[in-house]
Design a protein around this motif. Structure first.
Motif, PDB file in Angstrom:
ATOM      1  N   PRO A 157     -19.532  57.291  81.591  1.00 24.54           N
ATOM      2  CA  PRO A 157     -19.953  56.528  80.404  1.00 24.54           C
ATOM      3  C   PRO A 157     -19.159  55.238  80.254  1.00 24.54           C
ATOM      4  CG  PRO A 157     -18.641  58.451  79.775  1.00 24.54           C
ATOM      5  CD  PRO A 157     -18.913  58.591  81.237  1.00 24.54           C
ATOM      6  N   ASP A 158     -19.861  54.154  79.929  1.00 32.12           N
ATOM      7  CA  ASP A 158     -19.174  52.904  79.618  1.00 32.12           C
ATOM      8  C   ASP A 158     -18.965  52.820  78.107  1.00 32.12           C
ATOM      9  OD1 ASP A 158     -21.691  52.298  78.611  1.00 32.12           O
ATOM     10  OD2 ASP A 158     -22.204  50.912  80.225  1.00 32.12           O
ATOM     11  N   ALA A 165     -20.368  50.998  75.927  1.00 30.79           N
ATOM     12  CA  ALA A 165     -21.623  50.964  75.180  1.00 30.79           C
ATOM     13  C   ALA A 165     -22.135  52.374  74.911  1.00 30.79           C
ATOM     14  CB  ALA A 165     -22.670  50.155  75.943  1.00 30.79           C
ATOM     15  N   ALA A 166     -22.008  53.252  75.890  1.00 27.17           N
ATOM     16  CA  ALA A 166     -22.430  54.642  75.701  1.00 27.17           C
ATOM     17  C   ALA A 166     -21.571  55.331  74.649  1.00 27.17           C
ATOM     18  CB  ALA A 166     -22.362  55.395  77.029  1.00 27.17           C
ATOM     19  N   TRP A 167     -20.275  55.056  74.667  1.00 28.24           N
ATOM     20  CA  TRP A 167     -19.395  55.656  73.658  1.00 28.24           C
ATOM     21  C   TRP A 167     -19.737  55.149  72.258  1.00 28.24           C
ATOM     22  CZ3 TRP A 167     -16.907  59.863  74.647  1.00 28.24           C
ATOM     23  CH2 TRP A 167     -16.415  60.125  75.934  1.00 28.24           C
ATOM     24  N   ARG A 168     -20.043  53.857  72.143  1.00 21.66           N
ATOM     25  CA  ARG A 168     -20.403  53.307  70.826  1.00 21.66           C
ATOM     26  C   ARG A 168     -21.706  53.922  70.322  1.00 21.66           C
ATOM     27  NH1 ARG A 168     -18.465  48.470  73.196  1.00 21.66           N
ATOM     28  NH2 ARG A 168     -20.578  47.809  73.737  1.00 21.66           N
ATOM     29  N   THR A 169     -22.637  54.173  71.241  1.00 18.00           N
ATOM     30  CA  THR A 169     -23.921  54.742  70.839  1.00 18.00           C
ATOM     31  C   THR A 169     -23.749  56.106  70.198  1.00 18.00           C
ATOM     32  OG1 THR A 169     -25.135  53.529  72.539  1.00 18.00           O
ATOM     33  CG2 THR A 169     -26.160  55.530  71.693  1.00 18.00           C
ATOM     34  N   ILE A 170     -22.933  56.965  70.805  1.00 16.50           N
ATOM     35  CA  ILE A 170     -22.758  58.299  70.227  1.00 16.50           C
ATOM     36  C   ILE A 170     -21.767  58.288  69.068  1.00 16.50           C
ATOM     37  CG2 ILE A 170     -23.327  59.384  72.425  1.00 16.50           C
ATOM     38  CD1 ILE A 170     -20.335  60.182  72.625  1.00 16.50           C
ATOM     39  N   GLY A 171     -20.927  57.256  69.000  1.00 15.79           N
ATOM     40  CA  GLY A 171     -19.905  57.228  67.952  1.00 15.79           C
ATOM     41  C   GLY A 171     -20.460  57.098  66.553  1.00 15.79           C
ATOM     42  N   VAL A 172     -21.687  56.575  66.412  1.00 15.72           N
ATOM     43  CA  VAL A 172     -22.257  56.370  65.081  1.00 15.72           C
ATOM     44  C   VAL A 172     -23.166  57.524  64.655  1.00 15.72           C
ATOM     45  CG1 VAL A 172     -22.120  53.862  65.290  1.00 15.72           C
ATOM     46  CG2 VAL A 172     -24.201  55.048  66.015  1.00 15.72           C
ATOM     47  N   ILE A 173     -23.319  58.528  65.499  1.00 13.68           N
ATOM     48  CA  ILE A 173     -24.154  59.683  65.137  1.00 13.68           C
ATOM     49  C   ILE A 173     -23.312  60.642  64.305  1.00 13.68           C
ATOM     50  CG2 ILE A 173     -25.505  61.611  66.027  1.00 13.68           C
ATOM     51  CD1 ILE A 173     -25.964  59.969  68.566  1.00 13.68           C
ATOM     52  N   ARG A 174     -23.772  60.964  63.120  1.00 10.26           N
ATOM     53  CA  ARG A 174     -22.947  61.730  62.191  1.00 10.26           C
ATOM     54  C   ARG A 174     -23.136  63.235  62.298  1.00 10.26           C
ATOM     55  NH1 ARG A 174     -22.971  58.159  56.630  1.00 10.26           N
ATOM     56  NH2 ARG A 174     -22.771  56.110  57.613  1.00 10.26           N
ATOM     57  N   ASP A 175     -24.307  63.659  62.688  1.00  4.56           N
ATOM     58  CA  ASP A 175     -24.652  65.079  62.660  1.00  4.56           C
ATOM     59  C   ASP A 175     -24.388  65.709  64.025  1.00  4.56           C
ATOM     60  OD1 ASP A 175     -26.050  67.370  61.348  1.00  4.56           O
ATOM     61  OD2 ASP A 175     -27.434  67.055  63.016  1.00  4.56           O
ATOM     62  N   PHE A 176     -23.751  66.888  64.033  1.00  2.75           N
ATOM     63  CA  PHE A 176     -23.406  67.521  65.305  1.00  2.75           C
ATOM     64  C   PHE A 176     -24.627  67.846  66.150  1.00  2.75           C
ATOM     65  CE2 PHE A 176     -22.739  71.470  67.746  1.00  2.75           C
ATOM     66  CZ  PHE A 176     -21.865  70.967  68.698  1.00  2.75           C
ATOM     67  N   ALA A 220     -28.178  63.893  71.749  1.00  2.00           N
ATOM     68  CA  ALA A 220     -28.023  62.578  72.378  1.00  2.00           C
ATOM     69  C   ALA A 220     -27.209  62.646  73.660  1.00  2.00           C
ATOM     70  CB  ALA A 220     -27.358  61.610  71.396  1.00  2.00           C
ATOM     71  N   THR A 221     -26.293  63.602  73.738  1.00  2.00           N
ATOM     72  CA  THR A 221     -25.436  63.691  74.917  1.00  2.00           C
ATOM     73  C   THR A 221     -26.028  64.550  76.031  1.00  2.00           C
ATOM     74  OG1 THR A 221     -24.208  65.523  73.888  1.00  2.00           O
ATOM     75  CG2 THR A 221     -23.310  63.291  73.621  1.00  2.00           C
ATOM     76  N   ARG A 222     -27.178  65.149  75.796  1.00  2.00           N
ATOM     77  CA  ARG A 222     -27.771  66.009  76.832  1.00  2.00           C
ATOM     78  C   ARG A 222     -28.437  65.193  77.935  1.00  2.00           C
ATOM     79  NH1 ARG A 222     -26.839  71.015  75.709  1.00  2.00           N
ATOM     80  NH2 ARG A 222     -27.025  71.901  73.609  1.00  2.00           N
ATOM     81  N   GLN A 223     -28.582  63.905  77.727  1.00  2.00           N
ATOM     82  CA  GLN A 223     -29.111  63.009  78.743  1.00  2.00           C
ATOM     83  C   GLN A 223     -28.042  61.964  79.066  1.00  2.00           C
ATOM     84  OE1 GLN A 223     -32.119  63.614  80.102  1.00  2.00           O
ATOM     85  NE2 GLN A 223     -32.382  65.343  78.707  1.00  2.00           N
ATOM     86  N   GLY A 224     -28.110  61.418  80.251  1.00  2.00           N
ATOM     87  CA  GLY A 224     -27.204  60.336  80.599  1.00  2.00           C
ATOM     88  C   GLY A 224     -25.816  60.803  81.002  1.00  2.00           C
ATOM     89  N   PRO A 225     -24.802  59.950  80.801  1.00  2.00           N
ATOM     90  CA  PRO A 225     -23.481  60.193  81.395  1.00  2.00           C
ATOM     91  C   PRO A 225     -22.694  61.341  80.788  1.00  2.00           C
ATOM     92  CG  PRO A 225     -23.415  58.263  79.965  1.00  2.00           C
ATOM     93  CD  PRO A 225     -24.861  58.655  80.076  1.00  2.00           C
ATOM     94  N   PHE A 226     -23.119  61.865  79.647  1.00  2.00           N
ATOM     95  CA  PHE A 226     -22.371  62.942  79.004  1.00  2.00           C
ATOM     96  C   PHE A 226     -22.911  64.335  79.326  1.00  2.00           C
ATOM     97  CE2 PHE A 226     -22.140  59.222  76.149  1.00  2.00           C
ATOM     98  CZ  PHE A 226     -20.772  59.021  76.165  1.00  2.00           C
TER      99      PHE A 226
END
Length: 219
Positions: free
Chosen positions: A22-23, A25-36, A42-48
């Motif tokens: 993850p770069d 930008a990827a960290w910022r994308t998930i950082g604003v999601i409030r609900d577990f 969101a993390t089940r796809q891509g670099p996470f």
């Protein structure tokens, strides 16, 4: 066809995995999601996705710890399978890296939590300090490195960084070390160190939402 246990094969696989980290930008994308559950989705796809396998939307902190530890062990096993036989014992030693805080916790006589059920009982001389655990692990890792490579400059630099750098410093320095080690066996260990940082950072994001669900996230 290139076979497992070949250094050229290992370098190709490591390069592909390194490129999939993850770069920011990827960290910022998930950082604003409030609900577990939303974060997990969101993390089940891509670099996470590697790190969240086996984590359910209703998972508690113990289940998250156990699942991520399992994912780390699977990654170490996979990297080990790529490497030449003489390097595999040192790579296998990396499995224990994420367990060092657990080992120190148990050595202090703290109660064993449910997700620690398969963790071995600490010996009578186990160090209750996390830094002491890291020093003992580093000594064992260096012992397993093939003798001709023990003075490898990249491995020596990695050892110094693990001993004296903060996580933030490691995150900044290790990519530079990895690029210098691209054609060397030592690249495997730099990649695993970076992967451990990624896992730890994601674990923090997940646990923050499970343990403090009402905490306001940064927009």
């Amino acid at each position: 066809m290139t076979r497992h246990g070949d250094l050229d094969y290992a370098q190709a696989r490591l390069g592909a995995r390194y490129g999939g980290r993850p770069d920011e930008a990827a960290w910022r994308t998930i950082g604003v999601i409030r609900d577990f559950p939303a974060l997990l989705d969101a993390t089940r796809q891509g670099p996470f996705r590697r790190w969240v396998a086996g984590i359910a939307p209703d998972a508690d902190a113990h289940a998250i710890e156990a699942a991520m530890r399992s994912s780390w062990n699977a990654l170490c096993d996979e990297v080990c399978s790529w490497m030449p036989a003489e390097w595999q014992p040192a790579v296998q030693c990396a499995r224990a890296l994420v367990d060092l805080p657990i080992a120190a916790y148990l050595a202090r006589g703290e109660p064993r939590l449910a997700w620690m059920s398969d963790y071995p009982k600490p010996g009578p001389n186990a160090d209750p300090d996390a830094l002491g655990q890291l020093a003992a692990w580093r000594d064992e890792w260096q012992r397993r490195v093939p003798a001709p490579a023990r003075r490898d400059p990249t491995l020596r630099e990695l050892g110094r960084l693990l001993r004296s750098s903060s996580r933030r410093e490691l995150g900044a320095r290790l990519p530079l070390v990895y690029r210098r080690a691209l054609l060397e066996p030592s690249a495997a260990f730099v990649f695993l160190a970076l992967s451990a940082l990624d896992m730890e950072r994601l674990r923090g994001e997940l646990l923050r939402r499970v343990l403090f669900p009402r905490l306001r996230m940064a927009a």
